[in-house]
Each structure stands twice: as structure tokens, then as C-alpha cells.
Design a protein around this motif. Structure first.
Motif, PDB file in Angstrom:
ATOM      1  N   ARG A  35       2.037 -50.610 -11.729  1.00 21.20           N
ATOM      2  CA  ARG A  35       2.890 -51.755 -11.161  1.00 21.20           C
ATOM      3  C   ARG A  35       4.052 -52.015 -12.398  1.00 21.20           C
ATOM      4  O   ARG A  35       3.614 -52.449 -13.087  1.00 21.20           O
ATOM      5  CB  ARG A  35       2.071 -52.854 -10.771  1.00 21.20           C
ATOM      6  CG  ARG A  35       1.131 -52.768  -9.909  1.00 21.20           C
ATOM      7  CD  ARG A  35       0.352 -53.921  -9.322  1.00 21.20           C
ATOM      8  NE  ARG A  35       0.179 -54.748 -10.477  1.00 21.20           N
ATOM      9  CZ  ARG A  35      -0.984 -54.806 -11.010  1.00 21.20           C
ATOM     10  NH1 ARG A  35      -2.012 -53.975 -10.565  1.00 21.20           N
ATOM     11  NH2 ARG A  35      -1.333 -55.722 -11.882  1.00 21.20           N
ATOM     12  N   VAL A  36       5.188 -51.772 -11.823  1.00 21.26           N
ATOM     13  CA  VAL A  36       6.361 -51.686 -12.814  1.00 21.26           C
ATOM     14  C   VAL A  36       7.253 -52.986 -12.728  1.00 21.26           C
ATOM     15  O   VAL A  36       7.709 -53.392 -11.463  1.00 21.26           O
ATOM     16  CB  VAL A  36       7.114 -50.515 -12.703  1.00 21.26           C
ATOM     17  CG1 VAL A  36       8.260 -50.550 -13.793  1.00 21.26           C
ATOM     18  CG2 VAL A  36       6.284 -49.331 -13.133  1.00 21.26           C
ATOM     19  N   THR A  37       7.466 -53.540 -13.781  1.00 17.68           N
ATOM     20  CA  THR A  37       8.495 -54.950 -13.840  1.00 17.68           C
ATOM     21  C   THR A  37       9.480 -54.415 -14.612  1.00 17.68           C
ATOM     22  O   THR A  37       9.359 -54.070 -15.734  1.00 17.68           O
ATOM     23  CB  THR A  37       7.737 -56.163 -14.084  1.00 17.68           C
ATOM     24  OG1 THR A  37       6.731 -56.557 -13.128  1.00 17.68           O
ATOM     25  CG2 THR A  37       8.756 -57.222 -14.082  1.00 17.68           C
ATOM     26  N   VAL A  38      10.726 -54.707 -14.267  1.00 17.30           N
ATOM     27  CA  VAL A  38      11.981 -54.365 -14.930  1.00 17.30           C
ATOM     28  C   VAL A  38      12.602 -55.349 -15.402  1.00 17.30           C
ATOM     29  O   VAL A  38      12.802 -56.490 -14.565  1.00 17.30           O
ATOM     30  CB  VAL A  38      13.076 -53.452 -14.262  1.00 17.30           C
ATOM     31  CG1 VAL A  38      14.542 -53.250 -14.807  1.00 17.30           C
ATOM     32  CG2 VAL A  38      12.467 -52.102 -13.632  1.00 17.30           C
ATOM     33  N   ALA A  39      12.922 -55.583 -16.683  1.00 15.90           N
ATOM     34  CA  ALA A  39      13.827 -56.786 -17.211  1.00 15.90           C
ATOM     35  C   ALA A  39      15.155 -56.215 -17.551  1.00 15.90           C
ATOM     36  O   ALA A  39      15.188 -55.089 -18.288  1.00 15.90           O
ATOM     37  CB  ALA A  39      13.116 -57.086 -18.513  1.00 15.90           C
ATOM     38  N   GLU A  40      16.011 -56.651 -16.954  1.00 15.41           N
ATOM     39  CA  GLU A  40      17.300 -56.302 -16.981  1.00 15.41           C
ATOM     40  C   GLU A  40      18.391 -57.427 -17.010  1.00 15.41           C
ATOM     41  O   GLU A  40      18.378 -58.211 -16.206  1.00 15.41           O
ATOM     42  CB  GLU A  40      17.717 -55.027 -15.844  1.00 15.41           C
ATOM     43  CG  GLU A  40      19.249 -54.694 -15.533  1.00 15.41           C
ATOM     44  CD  GLU A  40      19.549 -54.264 -17.289  1.00 15.41           C
ATOM     45  OE1 GLU A  40      20.657 -54.732 -17.483  1.00 15.41           O
ATOM     46  OE2 GLU A  40      19.207 -53.208 -17.506  1.00 15.41           O
ATOM     47  N   VAL A  41      19.495 -57.395 -17.851  1.00 17.69           N
ATOM     48  CA  VAL A  41      20.202 -58.575 -17.976  1.00 17.69           C
ATOM     49  C   VAL A  41      21.533 -58.152 -17.077  1.00 17.69           C
ATOM     50  O   VAL A  41      22.106 -59.616 -16.679  1.00 17.69           O
ATOM     51  CB  VAL A  41      20.710 -58.843 -19.478  1.00 17.69           C
ATOM     52  CG1 VAL A  41      19.547 -59.197 -20.283  1.00 17.69           C
ATOM     53  CG2 VAL A  41      21.547 -57.465 -19.846  1.00 17.69           C
ATOM     54  N   ASP A  42      21.654 -57.055 -16.803  1.00 20.75           N
ATOM     55  CA  ASP A  42      22.804 -56.872 -15.700  1.00 20.75           C
ATOM     56  C   ASP A  42      22.289 -57.198 -14.119  1.00 20.75           C
ATOM     57  O   ASP A  42      21.353 -56.454 -13.738  1.00 20.75           O
ATOM     58  CB  ASP A  42      23.387 -55.443 -15.759  1.00 20.75           C
ATOM     59  CG  ASP A  42      24.626 -55.084 -14.921  1.00 20.75           C
ATOM     60  OD1 ASP A  42      24.651 -55.370 -13.922  1.00 20.75           O
ATOM     61  OD2 ASP A  42      25.200 -54.477 -15.486  1.00 20.75           O
ATOM     62  N   PRO A  43      23.020 -58.034 -13.454  1.00 19.91           N
ATOM     63  CA  PRO A  43      22.327 -58.128 -12.169  1.00 19.91           C
ATOM     64  C   PRO A  43      22.450 -57.152 -11.189  1.00 19.91           C
ATOM     65  O   PRO A  43      21.581 -56.802 -10.274  1.00 19.91           O
ATOM     66  CB  PRO A  43      23.153 -59.436 -11.473  1.00 19.91           C
ATOM     67  CG  PRO A  43      24.394 -59.446 -12.366  1.00 19.91           C
ATOM     68  CD  PRO A  43      24.204 -59.018 -13.967  1.00 19.91           C
TER      69      PRO A  43
END
Length: 234
Positions: A35-43
Motif C-alpha cells: 500500500r503506497v503513499t506518496v509525499a509530493e510538494v508539487d500538487p
């Protein structure tokens, strides 16, 4: 049986960054059943990750119950000390790519953490209060420090496209703008066809029946209130 029962089962992963590297890492982890969660600052990239099948959350929140934390940004201190402290106890922390210091190991040591070997290529970072995480490859890019890096098949394609780009410069350099320009699509197509042939595959163009009209782009435009050129209502 007891050793199997006690083995840790990985099921939740966090990927920091959803650029070309992070996108690929997330895709592979999903294929492995994480189960993958991505943390990304670009919306925009965050939305792309969401549509690709990953959850999206701020990094410091996402790591709280993650079994595996992967940094794929190429930015130093992506996994900073606050993220390390927020990570679930025993979480595995790793970097995909080739940039040093994406994990703030030195800050952890300054804060009193100890760093001891736990297994080949694995170190345990433990803070005075007992909180700990497992660090792979000393925080270096795990793909190059603990594996073979880019497979030869990928490097082969990369060099082929670079050669095509050099040919573009030699033949049409004077015509190009003095800026970053995309590689001619014909270079990508020629490279792809050569690679497919080398692997025993091919991609044939569509067969047109006799008398077929010359290729042209179909008009796929639609008009919400009808085509103005044919609508003659008063």
C-alpha cells in the motif's frame, strides 16, 4: 515455522517525491503488493500519483505507520530528523537514486542517536528513548550501493537516444533555438524499433486497405451547443 511467523511482513510504503524516479519506485512497490503513499510538494505531481493508485499525504504524517520509507527526490535532507523521529518504530529507511544526504543521518547522530550494524548493508539508528529505524546502504542510493544500478538494457537505450541527440545537433544544430529542446520523436521511434527487434519483437504500422484516403488528423472536436458552422437556427 516460528522464524517464519516472527518475520516482518512489509505492507505499507511511503515514497518521497513523484518525479521520474519516485513514480517508478511507487509503481514497482504497488506491483509487489505494498500500500503506497506518496509525499509530493508539487500538487500536479501529487494528483498524478493519486490517479496512479497511490495515497497522498505530507511526508511527516505518512511515515508514522509505514514499514518502508523511500526517498526519491534527489534533494538533501528530504528525510530530515523530524521525519526520522516520526517514522514508525523499526521502519526501513532507504534512498532510490544517487544523491547523498537525502537522509539526515548526521542530524540524528547529533541528536544522540547511535548507529550500529544490524545486518549486511543494514544499520540500526536508535535514539536515547529507544525509538529506532533501520537504514539501508548507509543512506546512499540503494540501487547503486546494494544492487547493480541501472540494468545494461536501460543504459543501452539511454546511450542510443544520446547518440541520436548528438546527430540532431550535427545535422540541425543551427536551426534549433538556444535553449533546452526535446529530442526529435523520430529518434525515440528509431531507438524503440531497434530495441524491439533486438528483443525479438516488433511493432508494425497499421495496414491501410486499398483505396484508403491519405492519412489525416480526424476532426474530433465537439461543440456543447452544436457545430456553429452547420447550426442555422434563427
Amino acid at each position: 515455522m516460528s522464524s517464519i511467523a516472527s518475520a516482518r511482513v512489509f505492507c505499507s510504503a511511503v515514497v518521497a517525491g513523484s518525479g521520474p524516479v519516485g513514480e517508478g519506485v511507487a509503481q514497482v512497490l504497488r506491483a509487489f503488493g505494498f500500500r503506497v503513499t506518496v509525499a509530493e510538494v508539487d500538487p500536479v505531481r501529487a494528483l498524478q500519483a493519486r490517479f496512479a493508485g497511490s495515497a497522498v499525504a505530507p511526508l511527516v504524517d505518512a511515515v508514522r505507520d509505514a514499514d518502508l520509507v523511500m526517498s526519491a527526490t534527489g534533494v538533501p535532507d528530504t528525510i530530515d530528523h523530524a521525519v526520522l523521529r516520526a517514522a514508525a518504530a523499526g521502519a526501513v529507511v532507504s534512498v532510490a537514486g544517487g544523491v547523498d544526504h537525502e537522509v539526515a543521518v548526521e542530524d540524528a547522530l547529533v541528536a544522540g542517536a547511535t548507529r550500529v550494524p544490524a545486518a549486511p548493508g543494514v544499520e540500526r539508528l536508535t535514539w536515547p528513548d529507544g525509538h529506532h529505524v533501520l537504514l539501508l546502504a548507509g543512506g546512499a542510493g540503494v540501487n547503486t550501493s546494494a544492487a547493480e544500478g541501472n540494468p545494461v538494457e536501460i543504459m543501452d537505450l539511454s546511450f542510443a537516444v544520446q547518440l541520436g541527440a548528438v546527430r540532431m545537433l550535427l545535422e540541425h544544430g543551427d536551426e534549433l533555438d538556444r535553449t533546452v529542446v526535446p529530442v526529435d520523436p523520430a529518434v525515440d521511434e528509431a531507438t524503440a524499433r531497434a530495441a524491439l527487434a533486438a528483443w525479438g519483437s516488433r511493432c508494425d504500422p497499421p495496414v491501410r486497405p486499398a483505396g484508403h484516403l491519405p492519412d489525416r488528423e480526424p476532426d474530433v472536436r465537439t461543440h456543447r451547443f452544436g457545430d456553429p458552422s452547420t447550426d442555422h437556427r434563427p
